[in-house]
Scaffold this motif. Structure first.
Motif, PDB file in Angstrom:
ATOM      1  N   GLY A   1      -3.997  -9.959  -1.727  1.00 38.78           N
ATOM      2  CA  GLY A   1      -4.652  -8.808  -2.343  1.00 38.78           C
ATOM      3  C   GLY A   1      -5.233  -7.823  -1.352  1.00 38.78           C
ATOM      4  O   GLY A   1      -5.592  -6.706  -1.721  1.00 38.78           O
ATOM      5  N   THR A   2      -5.332  -8.248  -0.098  1.00 39.81           N
ATOM      6  CA  THR A   2      -5.905  -7.359   0.926  1.00 39.81           C
ATOM      7  C   THR A   2      -4.894  -6.948   1.983  1.00 39.81           C
ATOM      8  O   THR A   2      -5.225  -6.187   2.884  1.00 39.81           O
ATOM      9  CB  THR A   2      -7.102  -8.042   1.623  1.00 39.81           C
ATOM     10  N   ARG A   3      -3.695  -7.446   1.869  1.00 37.34           N
ATOM     11  CA  ARG A   3      -2.674  -7.204   2.898  1.00 37.34           C
ATOM     12  C   ARG A   3      -2.301  -5.719   3.028  1.00 37.34           C
ATOM     13  O   ARG A   3      -2.216  -5.193   4.122  1.00 37.34           O
ATOM     14  CB  ARG A   3      -1.429  -8.011   2.569  1.00 37.34           C
ATOM     15  N   LEU A   4      -2.075  -5.066   1.914  1.00 41.16           N
ATOM     16  CA  LEU A   4      -1.675  -3.656   1.955  1.00 41.16           C
ATOM     17  C   LEU A   4      -2.899  -2.750   1.947  1.00 41.16           C
ATOM     18  O   LEU A   4      -3.813  -2.947   1.145  1.00 41.16           O
ATOM     19  CB  LEU A   4      -0.806  -3.310   0.744  1.00 41.16           C
ATOM     20  N   ASP A   5      -2.886  -1.787   2.846  1.00 36.85           N
ATOM     21  CA  ASP A   5      -3.977  -0.823   2.860  1.00 36.85           C
ATOM     22  C   ASP A   5      -3.819   0.147   1.695  1.00 36.85           C
ATOM     23  O   ASP A   5      -2.716   0.572   1.362  1.00 36.85           O
ATOM     24  CB  ASP A   5      -3.986  -0.038   4.175  1.00 36.85           C
ATOM     25  N   ILE A   6      -4.947   0.496   1.118  1.00 37.63           N
ATOM     26  CA  ILE A   6      -4.966   1.469   0.030  1.00 37.63           C
ATOM     27  C   ILE A   6      -4.614   2.832   0.619  1.00 37.63           C
ATOM     28  O   ILE A   6      -5.034   3.154   1.736  1.00 37.63           O
ATOM     29  CB  ILE A   6      -6.371   1.472  -0.629  1.00 37.63           C
ATOM     30  N   PRO A   7      -3.858   3.661  -0.097  1.00 32.84           N
ATOM     31  CA  PRO A   7      -3.372   4.930   0.466  1.00 32.84           C
ATOM     32  C   PRO A   7      -4.434   6.034   0.547  1.00 32.84           C
ATOM     33  O   PRO A   7      -4.333   7.073  -0.092  1.00 32.84           O
ATOM     34  CB  PRO A   7      -2.233   5.317  -0.475  1.00 32.84           C
ATOM     35  N   LEU A   8      -5.475   5.773   1.345  1.00 30.33           N
ATOM     36  CA  LEU A   8      -6.494   6.786   1.620  1.00 30.33           C
ATOM     37  C   LEU A   8      -6.611   6.939   3.126  1.00 30.33           C
ATOM     38  O   LEU A   8      -6.684   5.951   3.847  1.00 30.33           O
ATOM     39  CB  LEU A   8      -7.857   6.368   1.058  1.00 30.33           C
ATOM     40  N   THR A   9      -6.656   8.180   3.569  1.00 33.29           N
ATOM     41  CA  THR A   9      -6.825   8.433   4.999  1.00 33.29           C
ATOM     42  C   THR A   9      -8.299   8.289   5.368  1.00 33.29           C
ATOM     43  O   THR A   9      -9.162   8.135   4.494  1.00 33.29           O
ATOM     44  CB  THR A   9      -6.346   9.848   5.384  1.00 33.29           C
TER      45      THR A   9
END
Length: 181
Positions: A45-53
């Protein structure tokens, strides 16, 4: 391996003897809590970064000539996986629904209960934006995809999406800290 294991926790009998699914849930519950298993699911659940710069702009990508955010992969799946990990951590195996899992964890004294509570409206928003975009694509005669173009959203929807992504990002950060990932 974790994707196959997730099937056991997301099991929902559709036909036949429902007691078989209940027996499997009981067998799994007898082996919980299991810190190692919970950490494996939390990592998913934490592997992918959320798409925010860094400056809180929505990070877009180009896929097959279209620009946008793969909302399913970059936002919905992390919430689903975090909800599964949290539910396993508190032994809540009754429902495969992400909404139910988050609400159940939010009612406990789990250290991440506040994050679970914050993820309920965030997940609602993500599902709404995702489905609305797919319906609009179908109405235009296009094939619906998981790619949502933030620029096609109204400014208020863009801001809501940013705030929602921040909530997911915050929950991921708290999970990383709690599970030492």
């Amino acid at each position: 391996a974790s994707a196959r294991a997730a099937l056991c926790f997301d099991l929902r009998p559709l036909d036949g003897d429902a007691e078989l699914a209940d027996a499997l849930r009981e067998t799994i519950a007898a082996h919980l809590p299991n810190e190692r298993l919970t950490r494996i699911f939390a990592r998913e659940g934490t592997r992918l970064d959320i798409p925010l710069t860094t400056f809180n702009r929505i990070e877009v990508e180009e896929i097959n000539g279209r620009t946008g955010v793969d909302l399913r992969k970059r936002a919905l799946q992390p919430v689903v996986r975090l909800a599964r990990a949290l539910a396993i951590d508190v032994g809540a195996l009754d429902s495969p629904s992400t909404f139910d899992r988050l609400r159940t964890v939010a009612k406990t004294d789990h250290p991440l209960a506040a994050q679970a509570k914050a993820l309920v409206p965030a997940f609602t928003t993500l599902v709404d934006v995702h489905l609305r975009d797919q319906v609009q694509a179908a109405e235009r005669g296009q094939t619906p995809t998981d790619l949502v173009d933030p620029e096609a959203l109204h400014k208020s929807q863009q801001n809501l999406l940013k705030e929602t992504l921040k909530a997911v990002q915050s929950a991921q950060s708290a999970a990383r800290k709690h599970y030492r990932l």
